[in-house]
Design a protein around this motif. Structure first.
Motif, mmCIF file in Angstrom:
data_model
loop_
_atom_site.group_PDB
_atom_site.id
_atom_site.type_symbol
_atom_site.label_atom_id
_atom_site.label_comp_id
_atom_site.label_asym_id
_atom_site.label_seq_id
_atom_site.Cartn_x
_atom_site.Cartn_y
_atom_site.Cartn_z
ATOM 1 N N VAL A 1 -14.318 -113.216 6.422
ATOM 2 C CA VAL A 1 -13.819 -114.591 6.288
ATOM 3 C C VAL A 1 -13.471 -114.790 4.817
ATOM 4 C CG1 VAL A 1 -14.286 -117.040 6.634
ATOM 5 C CG2 VAL A 1 -15.437 -115.340 8.080
ATOM 6 N N PRO A 2 -12.180 -114.936 4.485
ATOM 7 C CA PRO A 2 -11.829 -115.105 3.066
ATOM 8 C C PRO A 2 -12.240 -116.477 2.529
ATOM 9 C CG PRO A 2 -9.932 -114.390 4.389
ATOM 10 C CD PRO A 2 -10.993 -114.862 5.341
ATOM 11 N N ASP A 3 -12.321 -116.561 1.216
ATOM 12 C CA ASP A 3 -12.526 -117.845 0.548
ATOM 13 C C ASP A 3 -11.177 -118.561 0.511
ATOM 14 O OD1 ASP A 3 -12.279 -119.556 -2.009
ATOM 15 O OD2 ASP A 3 -14.439 -119.312 -1.775
ATOM 16 N N PRO A 4 -11.062 -119.758 1.121
ATOM 17 C CA PRO A 4 -9.755 -120.430 1.224
ATOM 18 C C PRO A 4 -9.065 -120.666 -0.112
ATOM 19 C CG PRO A 4 -11.368 -121.495 2.653
ATOM 20 C CD PRO A 4 -12.115 -120.527 1.802
ATOM 21 N N GLU B 1 -23.307 -106.249 3.020
ATOM 22 C CA GLU B 1 -22.745 -107.606 3.096
ATOM 23 C C GLU B 1 -23.001 -108.387 1.816
ATOM 24 O OE1 GLU B 1 -23.277 -107.812 7.936
ATOM 25 O OE2 GLU B 1 -24.732 -108.779 6.627
ATOM 26 N N ALA B 2 -24.211 -108.225 1.269
ATOM 27 C CA ALA B 2 -24.563 -108.953 0.039
ATOM 28 C C ALA B 2 -23.660 -108.524 -1.118
ATOM 29 C CB ALA B 2 -26.027 -108.709 -0.309
ATOM 30 N N ILE B 3 -23.310 -107.250 -1.156
ATOM 31 C CA ILE B 3 -22.434 -106.745 -2.226
ATOM 32 C C ILE B 3 -21.009 -107.241 -2.024
ATOM 33 C CG2 ILE B 3 -21.332 -104.633 -3.101
ATOM 34 C CD1 ILE B 3 -24.103 -103.267 -2.721
ATOM 35 N N LEU B 4 -20.473 -107.077 -0.812
ATOM 36 C CA LEU B 4 -19.083 -107.454 -0.556
ATOM 37 C C LEU B 4 -18.869 -108.959 -0.668
ATOM 38 C CD1 LEU B 4 -18.122 -105.064 2.404
ATOM 39 C CD2 LEU B 4 -17.825 -104.729 -0.058
ATOM 40 N N ALA B 5 -19.915 -109.745 -0.379
ATOM 41 C CA ALA B 5 -19.790 -111.209 -0.461
ATOM 42 C C ALA B 5 -19.591 -111.693 -1.892
ATOM 43 C CB ALA B 5 -21.005 -111.884 0.156
ATOM 44 N N LYS B 6 -19.805 -110.806 -2.873
ATOM 45 C CA LYS B 6 -19.598 -111.186 -4.272
ATOM 46 C C LYS B 6 -18.136 -111.031 -4.690
ATOM 47 C CE LYS B 6 -22.899 -108.598 -6.019
ATOM 48 N NZ LYS B 6 -23.746 -107.981 -7.066
ATOM 49 N N HIS B 7 -17.327 -110.390 -3.840
ATOM 50 C CA HIS B 7 -15.897 -110.276 -4.130
ATOM 51 C C HIS B 7 -15.288 -111.672 -4.121
ATOM 52 C CE1 HIS B 7 -11.653 -109.300 -3.622
ATOM 53 N NE2 HIS B 7 -11.919 -108.043 -3.927
ATOM 54 N N ASN B 8 -14.435 -111.970 -5.091
ATOM 55 C CA ASN B 8 -13.970 -113.353 -5.236
ATOM 56 C C ASN B 8 -13.149 -113.852 -4.043
ATOM 57 O OD1 ASN B 8 -11.707 -111.636 -6.172
ATOM 58 N ND2 ASN B 8 -10.736 -113.579 -6.639
ATOM 59 N N LEU B 9 -12.567 -112.941 -3.251
ATOM 60 C CA LEU B 9 -11.765 -113.364 -2.104
ATOM 61 C C LEU B 9 -12.580 -113.493 -0.816
ATOM 62 C CD1 LEU B 9 -8.441 -111.334 -2.549
ATOM 63 C CD2 LEU B 9 -8.770 -113.785 -2.836
ATOM 64 N N VAL B 10 -13.856 -113.131 -0.871
ATOM 65 C CA VAL B 10 -14.670 -113.082 0.342
ATOM 66 C C VAL B 10 -15.656 -114.246 0.395
ATOM 67 C CG1 VAL B 10 -16.372 -111.740 1.643
ATOM 68 C CG2 VAL B 10 -14.449 -110.584 0.551
ATOM 69 N N ALA B 11 -15.596 -115.007 1.484
ATOM 70 C CA ALA B 11 -16.598 -116.057 1.710
ATOM 71 C C ALA B 11 -17.764 -115.500 2.516
ATOM 72 C CB ALA B 11 -15.975 -117.239 2.447
#
Length: 659
Positions: A563-566, A535-545
């Motif tokens: 949950v994407p970043d709006p 989760e910590a790794i994937l949360a760094k993706h710019n589209l992921v909140a």
């Protein structure tokens, strides 16, 4: 390359099979710290009441507690109350509690978001040897009922909205006799209480009683209980961690001793801290104790987390304590903004960032040109004056730690601890810019690693010993309230407390938290999965909140709820023929899911995730995981059991689609 050790093995400790030797900080190898010297050097500070008195003396009449009044819906500049005035109010309120027949060492509740009356109520408890028990409604009504009844609370201090909750629950709270309301008291609330045979009073009314009828303070002893702090946990009934004055002061004292060696900081009257992390949790209360010990100012947010950065801009704190979730958001927003601008702005940022990152490895935080030209606007997001950043409560990505040091030119510390040790387990040292580690043991505890054979973690592992993190010392709690069995499961006969976390010593004797024992699960093919790491790794993706990773022991693959970043999703949508759609519509769009699933797989592999750690299906949602919808604890940890139940249907469907 630095070669000095940060921790050393405890001398004279014989080897025990199945565990490594205990280690202590190299700054205090012979004796664990449990108190700190007063500024004048005349005595040792051993209780939180003495800590308060020390702060008053160090303040020399300076400001202490600050709030932003809301006038016609508009927040105003901060208004401050001095240490001396707070001392008067605390003494008066505490005396008022005594006149309400609150007995020495009795439990009293505090139920509110962070505000001055919260802090003053607890300080009154310290002054008169009373025991605070924080409540928070995000635990749910069942948990509130459990806590109030287990501690046999008769008096609860609450904000008006929380007082209403308590009155509505009065039929299942038979011990509650008095509710003291912070702020203005609505006569209707008092009338409702009278009908239920519960006296509802204004905080200022109790304070006035104490002013008119003073009572001499009754200072506690170091081993007296200061607070019972209920851990929210992720499942089951809350457990009340009993914390003594010594436990919390040990953590404060460790930081004072570190500061005397220039390895940490103790704030002074010119420093300012913003209080927004829940005071019901021990992390923020330990922070406040440190601030008070150095006579720093504490400014409260206005109560709306969405307006936090607005409060920060006005307050301009010099110290910023937060959790990885917020730092990740700042990281994501800044990098997404740079990418969106492109051109010369992106070129300058990337060049400045690379230069400062290279300098970090040489121990240099500041850059005369880039700090002003590129990073000034980013620094302004936290008010522009931050000198010290502390991250705690959950692991933070090394990339984000580097980002904070580069963009804010601040000392960044990563702390590690739990409620059961008054947040005092490890802390990284000033000047140590190696990301990914949480430093050596705090000076109040010793730490060892215990083998976990089922997970192939042992103290004999090469090149670095690994195992469950165990600790013993002055910050370790005596046990859970009225729960001897749970206490025995956590603390062994020799005083060693288990943490449920998996750690690893590095070559310099610093601790790295690598896994969580309880959150590890095994997939059908026998591979162990640490979801928090993924989760910590994937949360760094710019589209992921936010993301929740789930795996079933009868399945060979992982699935996830994203949950994407709006803002980032809207930018992507506008470039991919989906302009004009709402955030909710985009989250339901099949092409969004398809792109995210594919891109997260690419991103995961580029971040060194193994094949079995890649999500094979996802469900995209627009609703953020939050405290309010019970998907996060008050310290912003994901409540896995709740998330699993909430998304049970979607999880089943995702696995069906894979098959």
């Amino acid at each position: 390359m630095q070669s000095q050790m940060y921790s050393v093995e405890v001398a004279g400790h014989s080897e025990v099979s199945g565990e490594g030797k205990p280690r202590r900080s190299v700054l205090s190898p012979e004796r664990l710290v449990d108190s700190y010297p007063s500024a004048k050097g005349t005595h040792q500070i051993t209780t939180l009441y003495e800590n308060f008195v020390e702060g008053i003396q160090r303040s020399e009449g300076g400001d202490f507690l600050g709030v932003r009044p809301i006038v016609s819906g508009v927040p105003q500049p901060y208004q401050w109350t001095t240490y001396a005035r707070v001392q008067e109010r605390v003494a008066n309120f505490g005396a008022g509690l005594i006149h309400l027949d609150v007995k020495t060492n009795a439990n009293f509740g505090i139920f509110s978001i962070n505000r001055p009356e919260w802090t003053m109520s607890e300080l009154a408890g310290y002054m008169y040897s009373l025991v605070s028990v924080p409540l928070y409604d995000t635990l749910g009504a069942t948990a509130i009922e459990f806590i109030v009844n287990q501690t046999e609370m008769e008096v609860i201090i609450a904000s008006a909205d929380k007082a209403e909750i308590l009155l509505d629950m009065s039929s299942v709270l038979p011990t509650v006799k008095k509710i003291i309301v912070m702020g203005e008291l609505d006569p209707e609330l008092a009338a409702q209480g009278a009908e239920l045979d519960i006296e509802v009073l204004a905080w200022t009314e109790v304070e006035r009683t104490g002013l008119e009828r003073p009572v001499s303070p009754k200072p506690p002893k170091a081993d007296d209980v200061a607070s019972i702090c209920y851990t929210s946990g992720t499942t089951g009934t809350p457990k009340g961690a009993v914390l003594t004055h010594k436990n919390i002061i040990a953590t404060v004292s460790s930081l004072h001793k570190m500061a005397s060696h220039q390895k940490f900081f103790i704030p002074g009257p010119n420093d300012t801290h913003i209080s927004y992390l829940p005071l019901a949790h021990v992390f923020e209360r330990a922070c406040q104790a440190v601030m008070i010990s150095g006579a720093a100012r504490i400014g409260y947010y206005q109560g709306d987390i969405l307006k936090l950065l607005d409060d920060v801009a006005v307050l301009q704190p010099t110290i910023f304590v937060s959790v990885p979730r917020l730092f990740n958001r700042i990281y994501d927003r800044v990098l997404a903004g740079v990418k969106a601008k492109g051109g010369i702005a992106a070129f300058l940022f990337n060049r400045a960032y690379a230069t400062k990152k290279a300098n970090l490895r040489r121990g240099i935080l500041e850059h005369a040109i880039w700090d002003r030209l590129v990073f000034g606007a980013i620094r302004a997001r936290l008010g522009g004056r931050v000198k010290h950043i502390v991250s705690g409560s959950a692991p933070i990505s090394p990339d984000v730690i580097d980002f904070l040091r580069i963009c804010f030119s601040a000392d960044v510390y990563e702390g590690y601890g739990q409620t059961e040790q008054a947040a005092g387990l490890c802390m990284s040292y000033r000047g140590d810019l190696t990301p990914g580690q949480v430093g050596p043991p705090q000076l109040c505890v010793e730490v060892k690693l215990k083998d976990i054979p089922d997970m192939n973690y042992t103290s004999q592992d090469q090149p670095y010993p690994r195992g469950e993190i165990m600790l013993r010392g002055h910050s370790v709690f005596p046990g859970y309230y009225k729960a001897p069995q749970q206490t025995a499961e956590t603390i062994d006969a020799d005083g060693w407390a288990s943490t449920g976390d998996v750690g690893q010593w590095d070559e310099l004797g610093r601790l790295i938290v690598i896994d969580r024992v309880k959150n590890i699960f095994k997939l059908a093919q026998g591979e162990y999965i640490a979801p928090e790491k993924i989760e910590a790794i994937l949360a760094k993706h710019n589209l992921v909140a936010q993301v929740f990773v789930y795996g079933h022991s009868l399945k060979a693959t992982l699935v996830g709820v994203v949950v994407p970043d709006p803002e980032a999703l809207k930018l992507w949508a506008d470039k991919n023929g989906l302009e004009g759609k709402t955030f909710e519509e985009l989250c339901a769009e099949p092409s969004v899911k398809a792109f995210l699933l594919k891109d997260l797989a690419v991103f995961g592999r580029s971040s060194d995730l193994k094949g079995f750690e890649i999500l094979k299906n996802i469900h995209v949602v627009s609703e953020q995981f939050s405290i309010e919808n019970d998907l996060m604890t008050p310290t912003f940890k994901l409540k896995r059991h709740t998330a699993k139940e909430k998304y049970a249907v979607e999880i089943e469907r995702m696995y069906a689609e894979i098959n």
